[in-house]
Design a protein around this motif. Structure first.
Motif, PDB file in Angstrom:
ATOM      1  N   ASP B  85       5.192  14.882  -2.892  1.00 44.31           N
ATOM      2  CA  ASP B  85       4.786  13.475  -2.887  1.00 44.31           C
ATOM      3  C   ASP B  85       4.134  13.078  -4.210  1.00 44.31           C
ATOM      4  O   ASP B  85       4.175  13.837  -5.179  1.00 44.31           O
ATOM      5  CB  ASP B  85       3.880  13.184  -1.686  1.00 44.31           C
ATOM      6  CG  ASP B  85       2.536  13.883  -1.794  1.00 44.31           C
ATOM      7  OD1 ASP B  85       2.251  14.493  -2.843  1.00 44.31           O
ATOM      8  OD2 ASP B  85       1.761  13.830  -0.821  1.00 44.31           O
ATOM      9  N   ALA B  86       3.527  11.918  -4.259  1.00 46.62           N
ATOM     10  CA  ALA B  86       3.000  11.385  -5.509  1.00 46.62           C
ATOM     11  C   ALA B  86       1.890  12.256  -6.080  1.00 46.62           C
ATOM     12  O   ALA B  86       1.620  12.227  -7.278  1.00 46.62           O
ATOM     13  CB  ALA B  86       2.481   9.958  -5.276  1.00 46.62           C
ATOM     14  N   LEU B  87       1.232  13.032  -5.203  1.00 44.41           N
ATOM     15  CA  LEU B  87       0.151  13.886  -5.687  1.00 44.41           C
ATOM     16  C   LEU B  87       0.618  15.316  -5.897  1.00 44.41           C
ATOM     17  O   LEU B  87      -0.178  16.215  -6.128  1.00 44.41           O
ATOM     18  CB  LEU B  87      -1.015  13.874  -4.696  1.00 44.41           C
ATOM     19  CG  LEU B  87      -1.669  12.501  -4.489  1.00 44.41           C
ATOM     20  CD1 LEU B  87      -2.745  12.585  -3.416  1.00 44.41           C
ATOM     21  CD2 LEU B  87      -2.267  12.006  -5.798  1.00 44.41           C
ATOM     22  N   GLY B  88       1.926  15.540  -5.761  1.00 41.93           N
ATOM     23  CA  GLY B  88       2.457  16.880  -5.973  1.00 41.93           C
ATOM     24  C   GLY B  88       2.235  17.807  -4.784  1.00 41.93           C
ATOM     25  O   GLY B  88       2.214  19.021  -4.921  1.00 41.93           O
ATOM     26  N   ARG B  89       2.040  17.224  -3.593  1.00 37.41           N
ATOM     27  CA  ARG B  89       1.861  18.070  -2.414  1.00 37.41           C
ATOM     28  C   ARG B  89       3.225  18.341  -1.773  1.00 37.41           C
ATOM     29  O   ARG B  89       4.107  17.466  -1.767  1.00 37.41           O
ATOM     30  CB  ARG B  89       0.936  17.393  -1.404  1.00 37.41           C
ATOM     31  CG  ARG B  89      -0.478  17.260  -1.942  1.00 37.41           C
ATOM     32  CD  ARG B  89      -1.369  16.503  -1.001  1.00 37.41           C
ATOM     33  NE  ARG B  89      -0.948  15.113  -0.834  1.00 37.41           N
ATOM     34  CZ  ARG B  89      -1.714  14.182  -0.239  1.00 37.41           C
ATOM     35  NH1 ARG B  89      -2.895  14.510   0.242  1.00 37.41           N
ATOM     36  NH2 ARG B  89      -1.275  12.952  -0.125  1.00 37.41           N
ATOM     37  N   ARG B 272       5.001   4.790   1.650  1.00 39.71           N
ATOM     38  CA  ARG B 272       5.996   3.727   1.769  1.00 39.71           C
ATOM     39  C   ARG B 272       6.144   2.917   0.486  1.00 39.71           C
ATOM     40  O   ARG B 272       7.178   2.336   0.229  1.00 39.71           O
ATOM     41  CB  ARG B 272       5.688   2.816   2.957  1.00 39.71           C
ATOM     42  CG  ARG B 272       4.453   1.968   2.800  1.00 39.71           C
ATOM     43  CD  ARG B 272       4.173   1.285   4.121  1.00 39.71           C
ATOM     44  NE  ARG B 272       2.952   0.526   4.042  1.00 39.71           N
ATOM     45  CZ  ARG B 272       2.853  -0.769   4.332  1.00 39.71           C
ATOM     46  NH1 ARG B 272       3.916  -1.422   4.721  1.00 39.71           N
ATOM     47  NH2 ARG B 272       1.703  -1.380   4.243  1.00 39.71           N
ATOM     48  N   ARG B 273       5.106   2.944  -0.351  1.00 37.40           N
ATOM     49  CA  ARG B 273       5.194   2.182  -1.597  1.00 37.40           C
ATOM     50  C   ARG B 273       6.089   2.887  -2.620  1.00 37.40           C
ATOM     51  O   ARG B 273       6.582   2.242  -3.538  1.00 37.40           O
ATOM     52  CB  ARG B 273       3.808   1.987  -2.203  1.00 37.40           C
ATOM     53  CG  ARG B 273       2.814   1.363  -1.256  1.00 37.40           C
ATOM     54  CD  ARG B 273       2.782  -0.153  -1.401  1.00 37.40           C
ATOM     55  NE  ARG B 273       1.960  -0.729  -0.353  1.00 37.40           N
ATOM     56  CZ  ARG B 273       2.347  -1.720   0.450  1.00 37.40           C
ATOM     57  NH1 ARG B 273       3.547  -2.256   0.303  1.00 37.40           N
ATOM     58  NH2 ARG B 273       1.560  -2.180   1.380  1.00 37.40           N
ATOM     59  N   ILE B 274       6.212   4.195  -2.481  1.00 40.68           N
ATOM     60  CA  ILE B 274       7.001   4.920  -3.487  1.00 40.68           C
ATOM     61  C   ILE B 274       8.394   5.254  -2.958  1.00 40.68           C
ATOM     62  O   ILE B 274       9.061   6.170  -3.418  1.00 40.68           O
ATOM     63  CB  ILE B 274       6.295   6.230  -3.916  1.00 40.68           C
ATOM     64  CG1 ILE B 274       5.996   7.114  -2.698  1.00 40.68           C
ATOM     65  CG2 ILE B 274       5.007   5.916  -4.682  1.00 40.68           C
ATOM     66  CD1 ILE B 274       5.686   8.545  -3.071  1.00 40.68           C
TER      67      ILE B 274
END
Lengths: 316, 311, 702
Positions: B85-89, B272-274
């Motif tokens: 995800d956006a945080l690299g998780r 949902r934004r990405i």
């Protein structure tokens, strides 16, 4: 019939009182220092004290409750706490109207489709068409509104010019016809859930009626199958559907909360979430009371319609 | 005169059984029927797989829930089957770990609701009278409120309360979602069980127990409860599916689990934004919710069919 | 000879279950002529209803008529008729009167329209003409005020009226074939009698062919010309009712005929014939004769399937041994079993175990909002009013009455499940508390009850042993070991094997369940057992065994019974003393046979005349009672029976409560008419004494 409706009316009043108590306990008693919660941790002591007086928090609980109910009944629903302080009643009713539009479009789409599907599935019980409709409705009913909503936004809206992906931009001054294009997608989302719900119950009703002895009597009168179904079965199977549709109001409202959030639609649901976010307790109270009233009125209307259509109630 | 009645050996049916075998046989038969049907069998397999994942998730998940060591927005591929995800998780690990939390929250909530609701329903149903009248009307009134609405309001209020860490209030607040699930479903379960109890109560074996002076508790638990269990099982499975639905919706609306916990609903909202850049971060948790609810609903439908067929 | 309307040969009907065709009906045949009523009689599971459904080709989706079946209706082949052809016949030339009129009528369509749509469809009548036709049809079935009735909904009508509507519906197109499927089963006996009378008259007028399906041999004897006896999906015997009732050739027919008590017959006369065992299930049909496993005359050859033979003109029999039976070489002796010992029945010295005086139950009606606003309270339902009765030690008091008579409420007050509004109950010299929860263990143990419905009287989740053990341990304080030993003894006492203790109720037949319920009631060594309709939900063959068992246990244990039933024959068979209840009051008490001979209370008289006697030579015309029974919320003044009484003498019946009249021999009647006048009025209707009609088989076969 009079007796039946009186009973329902008594229930209506009882439920309103019950709900107001519940809401009062939840928003006034449970939280401890209501004024502090509303204003947040950073607010000054004098501000908090002023709000306490405004809300009447220094009074005994019974008085507080009666004051609140009395004010509410008179139409004084309080003001928001962040400036500019607005009349809560105005906001809530304006938002309720917008949610009403959405609900209306949804019902207009959902009711005919779902009843048709339910009747078809019921008449074809165990056949392919029934299995297909049942499996589809079961799957749709299993999908949370935000999943279908996001699916529609990201797949449908982004690939077509007809459906706008976001419903934001509908404000207090927008007319219904102006808003309509932006209503389609959220309404379809709500419709999907509602169709599944109503169709499943309609199907069950049709199947149950088909098993009754009077169907055998009708068939053995030599009546054509079409007449047996339309005149004898549907008459009995669809009467309870009115109740089903009325009961789905609560379902629809929960759905709308999520859907409005997904689409950024400025209705009552998104207002509720915002009110919770902003700890706007009077506004939460107002929204819950309005919602419950809507549900109860819907149920009451359905009861009335039901008692008119069902001879077993009308004349007993 | 004795010869007028004959010993009824011929009436002996071919099915002979011992008490213990009876319940084992009934359970086997139940499972056979459940897995014998394509739809309910499929549903049960899905639920069992998720259950397995819930138990084994923490052991077999390749990454910790908040391990941000990978690059953000990696597409699914080796090492990260569901991407990041956006945080690299690692989305795969987070979905796995989220399984446990949804089973614990929705499952425990349902369990509490079923136990309490059954107790209330059995008691007021058997007792009848004014108490039953009052509680039943209150239940009806409560049920006029949409569950999501109650849950949102309660959670919204609780979220703003300050408790001393480690105090019992704080512990309660920590499991608030679970408790809210229990709260909103107790009345529904109670109503369903009450109506089954009313039906069982009129049967003559209950009267037979009354006329040998059995206590209320004995009659409720020994005579009535077993006959109510089938309805209870159906209701429990149905409630479980609604509970999962509700937990996910609350997570999505930000009223349930708080970031950064690997809650499926919350993950959908966060990502949902990405969607344009990393659809997988949204799609997998959403699919997990849908699949689990479909599985539970299919199973529940099957259980209902079996129970109704037996009458 | 009249024209044959229906000819059925080699009819087989199967149902598909788990990919197998199960043969529900095998090798059935029947021929019905114009103006003839053909009865089909059998117990539950005999296939009697399936047969008629097959004949009219209306089977469930998983059912079929087997290939090779012949169904010929007025020369047309029905077995292979298409759905379109059938639709033209149904309702026009073939009509059916179904079992439950309430559920057979559409609840949300006015009854007028439900009948009118038939003539509009089949006779092509317009709305006005159809309406006229319906009014005429309603008049034919003696429905009062047909114009108003047209606009009613089914739920607004009484059971008897609904049944008339359904009959009018079936007859309105003057069908050639009429099928009546247990049309009176759930009606009270007085209503049933009136309906049967009507059916008989209408069929005669119409000259239709009719098939009447029932489990009740009495109805067959009273109504039919010919009868087919079915068992496990096969014809056992067929013949004219006169032949078949006078000289049954099949052991099953014989068993059925002798397992029901005749009106006026008592347990002192003789024990009832029982048929052991239970009917086979479709999945486990016996190899040879289907009846052999239960047949007292079964021998080696019965392992082969017997053919359907024609011993005489128009008589059919399926039994290997019919010739021996006909010649009287073998017989099921009717006389081997004597009745119970005849102690002087009018033994007034016997201790009174239970005395009830002034017992009253008024159910309050909930105040509606209207009542609250008006400040009125609604009249209570007076279910039981000021009833006095007593039961002697070791004796049976019978209580008979139709639905709504209050007999069940009375029994529930005595047992303590319903709280009484007023009155005293004394049991073994003790004043008995109102509710069962307030009563001492001793009272609970000595006062027990057997319930109506064996399906419900045992907890499905407890084994037979657990059910019987509980009262032993709870009320008698036995240890587990002693209780288990006692369970075995009790099971043997009710003629069940001790290994039944480990079974669950769903593994037992209805009769077996009722025996277990009896064992449970006897467990705590009661002095009085209340039996609430204990045999009414059982098939007749099983009913006999339970009645015999109750009689024997009473004799052995000196237990008293309060025996409640709607069936006058059953009550007077088992009871020493009988009370007749109507609308919450007792109107007559007497010894069993008193109730069948004048003088009788006019209500008892109507009940007796309405009994369908299983003897075609004694066709009686029932005394017609109107079928609108007054509501217990709005009871008639004076004598509560005056609204329906055929002997009403005037204002006095409406204004004054009738006095009790004493015949001097323990027989009391509550009526304004003096006993001698009553007797004179009733001599005209008098039934022959029970003995003369009784013992058909015994006398003729020795």
């Amino acid at each position: 019939m009079g007796r039946f409706l009186l009973r329902r009316l008594a229930f209506f009043v009882f439920t309103l009182i019950f709900t107001s108590l519940l809401v009062f306990v939840l928003t006034r008693v449970l939280p401890g220092d209501v004024a502090r919660i509303i204003l947040g941790r950073e607010a000054g002591e004098d501000q908090v004290a002023a709000l306490r007086v405004e809300l009447g928090l220094d009074q005994p609980l019974v008085i507080q409750y009666l004051d609140w109910v009395g004010d509410f009944a008179r139409g004084d629903w309080g003001k928001t706490f962040v400036s500019p302080r607005q009349d809560i009643r105005e906001i809530v009713l304006q938002r309720a109207e917008k949610s009403g539009w959405l609900a209306l479009v949804t019902l207009v789409m959902a009711v005919p489709i779902s009843i048709t599907l339910g009747v078809i599935a019921g008449l074809r019980e165990g056949k392919f068409l029934d299995s297909l409709i049942s499996l589809l409705s079961l799957s749709v009913v299993s999908l949370p509104e935000f999943v279908t909503g996001l699916f529609l936004i990201n797949i449908v809206a982004r690939n077509s010019d007809f459906f706008p992906a976001s419903s934001s931009g509908i404000g207090p001054g927008t007319t219904f016809m102006e808003a309509l294009p932006k209503l389609w997608l959220p309404a379809i989302t709500a419709t999907l859930v509602l169709i599944a719900y109503i169709a499943r119950l309609t199907r069950a009703g049709v199947i149950e009626e088909l098993k009754r002895d009077y169907v055998r009597t009708a068939v053995l009168k030599g009546l054509p199958y079409r007449v047996v179904v339309i005149k004898h079965v549907l008459r009995n199977a669809l009467i309870p559907t009115i109740t089903v549709i009325a009961n789905s109001t609560g379902w629809l409202i929960s759905g709308l909360v999520v859907i409005e959030f997904v689409y950024g639609y400025r209705g009552l649901g998104s207002l509720l979430i915002a009110a919770i976010e902003n700890r706007n307790l009077p506004q939460i109270q107002a929204i819950v009371m309005v919602t419950v009233s809507v549900i109860l009125v819907a149920n009451f209307l359905a009861d009335m319609l039901y008692s008119i259509l069902n001879p077993r109630i009308t004349l007993s | 005169m004795a010869q007028a009645e004959q010993i009824t050996e011929t009436e002996a049916s071919s099915r002979k059984s011992k008490p213990l075998n009876h319940s084992i046989a009934a359970t086997t038969e139940f499972l056979r029927l459940l897995f014998g049907q394509l739809q309910s069998g499929l549903g049960a397999v899905i639920v069992l797989l998720f259950l397995l994942l819930a138990v084994l998730g923490p052991i077999i998940a390749p990454y910790a829930a908040n391990d941000q060591s990978a690059l953000p927005l990696l597409a699914p591929g080796a090492g990260h089957p569901f991407g990041t995800d956006a945080l690299g998780r690692d989305v795969f690990s987070r979905v796995m770990l989220g399984t446990q939390s949804i089973f614990v929250t929705a499952g425990t909530g349902t369990l509490i609701a079923v136990v309490l609701g059954a107790a209330v329903g059995l008691f007021i149903g058997y007792q009848g009278g004014l108490l039953d009248e009052v509680i039943s009307r209150a239940i009806d009134a409560f049920l006029a409120l949409p569950a999501l609405l109650i849950a949102l309001v309660v959670l919204g209020v609780v979220k703003n309360l300050d408790f001393v860490a480690g105090s019992w209030q704080a512990l309660l607040a920590d499991s608030s979602v679970l408790l809210v699930i229990a709260l909103v479903y107790v009345p529904i379960v109670a109503r369903v069980i009450r109506s089954s109890t009313l039906e069982v109560k009129t049967r003559e074996f209950v009267q037979a127990a009354q006329i040998r002076g059995e206590s209320r508790v004995y009659i409720i638990f020994r005579e009535i409860l077993p006959s109510v269990v089938p309805a209870l099982v159906v209701e429990a499975s149905l409630r479980f599916s609604y509970a999962i639905f509700l937990v996910a919706s609350l997570g999505f609306l930000g009223a349930g689990a708080r970031p950064p916990s690997p809650d499926w609903g919350l993950m959908v909202n966060e990502n949902r934004r990405i969607y344009q850049v990393a659809p997988w971060a949204l799609a997998y948790p959403a699919a997990a919710i849908a699949l689990l609810v479909v599985g539970v609903n299919l199973t529940s439908d099957g259980i209902k069919r079996i129970v109704q067929k037996r009458g | 000879m009249n024209e044959t309307v229906l000819r059925v040969e080699n009819l087989g009907i199967s149902y598909r279950m788990r990919n197998r065709w199960l043969p529900a009906v095998r090798d059935f045949q029947v021929r019905v002529r114009r103006g003839q009523i053909h009865g089909i009689v059998g117990e539950s599971g005999s296939g009697k209803s399936t047969v008629v459904q097959g004949i009219i080709r209306y089977l469930a989706e998983n059912g079929r008529t087997d290939p090779g079946s012949v169904i010929e209706f007025l020369g047309r082949d029905l077995a292979n008729a298409s759905r379109q052809e059938l639709q033209k016949l149904w309702g026009a030339q073939v009509s059916i009167v179904p079992q439950h009129p309430m559920s057979a009528l559409n609840p949300s369509i006015r009854v007028g329209e439900q009948v009118a749509e038939i003539v509009r469809l089949h006779a092509g009548l317009g709305r006005a003409a159809a309406r006229e036709a319906v009014i005429r049809a309603f008049q034919r079935v003696n429905l009062a005020d047909p114009e108003t009735l047209l606009e009613r909904y089914p739920h607004e009508l009484s059971g008897g009226m609904q049944q008339r509507i359904v009959i009018a519906m079936a007859l309105i197109t003057s069908p050639q074939l009429l099928i009546l499927d247990e049309p009176t089963t759930n009606l009270d006996v007085t209503t049933e009698a009136v309906i049967l009378d009507l059916v008989r008259k209408l069929i005669r007028e119409e000259q239709a062919a009719a098939i009447y399906v029932t489990h009740n041999l009495g109805v067959i004897a009273q109504l039919c010309d010919r009868v087919t006896v079915m068992y496990a999906g096969e014809i056992m015997e067929e013949g004219t009712v006169n032949d078949l009732f006078a000289r049954p050739l099949h052991p099953y027919t014989f068993g059925l005929l002798n397992s029901i008590p005749r009106p006026g017959q008592t347990k002192r006369d003789r024990a009832l014939i029982t048929i052991p065992g239970r009917p086979p299930s479709l999945t486990e049909l016996p190899q040879g004769c289907v009846y052999a496993p239960r047949c007292p005359l079964a021998i080696e050859i019965c392992r082969q399937p017997p053919p359907l033979e024609l011993p005489a003109e128009r008589h059919l029999i399926r039994c290997h041994r019919w010739q021996e039976i006909l010649r009287g070489e073998v017989s099921i002796s009717a006389e081997a079993q004597a009745g119970v010992d005849d102690i002087a029945i009018a033994d007034l010295q016997r201790e009174h175990l239970l005395t009830v005086s002034g017992l009253t139950k008024h159910f309050p009606v909930r105040r509606s909002l209207f009542d609250l606003l008006r400040g009125t309270s609604p009249l209570p339902i007076r279910a039981v009013d000021n009833v006095n009765l007593s039961v002697q030690k070791g004796r049976t008091l019978g209580l008979v009455g139709e639905s709504g008579s209050g007999k069940t409420t009375l029994s529930r007050m005595i047992i303590g499940l319903t709280e009484r509004t007023g009155g005293e109950i004394t049991f073994m010299g003790l004043d008995i508390r109102n509710h069962v929860r307030e009563r001492s263990k001793d009272v609970l143990a000595r006062l027990q009850m057997i319930f109506q419905n064996p399906q419900n009287s045992l907890n499905p989740y407890l084994t037979v042993g657990q059910s019987i053990r509980r009262p032993l341990m709870k009320l008698l304080g036995m240890s587990r070991q002693d209780a288990d030993r006692e369970v075995s003894r009790l099971l043997r006492a009710v003629n069940l094997q001790p290994d039944y203790a480990v079974r669950y109720p769903d593994e037992l037949s209805g009769g077996e369940k009722q025996r277990v319920a009896i064992a449970r009631a006897f467990a705590s060594d009661p002095a009085l057992i209340i039996c609430d309709e204990p045999v009414s939900s059982l098939d007749v063959s099983v009913q006999a065994a339970v009645l015999n068992l109750l009689a024997r246990l009473q004799e052995e244990q000196d237990t008293a019974y309060l025996f409640i039933s709607h069936d006058l024959s059953v009550v007077s068979y088992l009871a020493d003393y009988v009370a007749v209840m109507y609308l919450g009051e007792i109107f007559e008490v007497g010894y069993g046979r008193d109730l069948f001979e004048p003088p009788m209370h006019p209500y008892t008289e109507a009940l007796v005349s309405a009994l369908p006697v299983p003897d075609p030579r004694r066709r009686t015309r029932p005394i017609p009672l109107s079928d609108d029974i007054p509501s217990p919320r709005n009871l008639p003044t004076g004598c509560r029976f005056h609204t329906r009484c055929p002997h009403k003498i005037g204002r006095i019946c409406e204004d004054e409560v009738p006095p009790w009249r004493d015949e001097g021999n323990g027989h009391f009647i509550r009526c304004h008419i003096p006993l001698d006048e009553l007797q004179a009025k009733q001599q005209a209707y008098a039934q022959p004494a029970a003995e003369t009609a009784w013992g058909l088989m015994g006398k003729e076969q020795g």
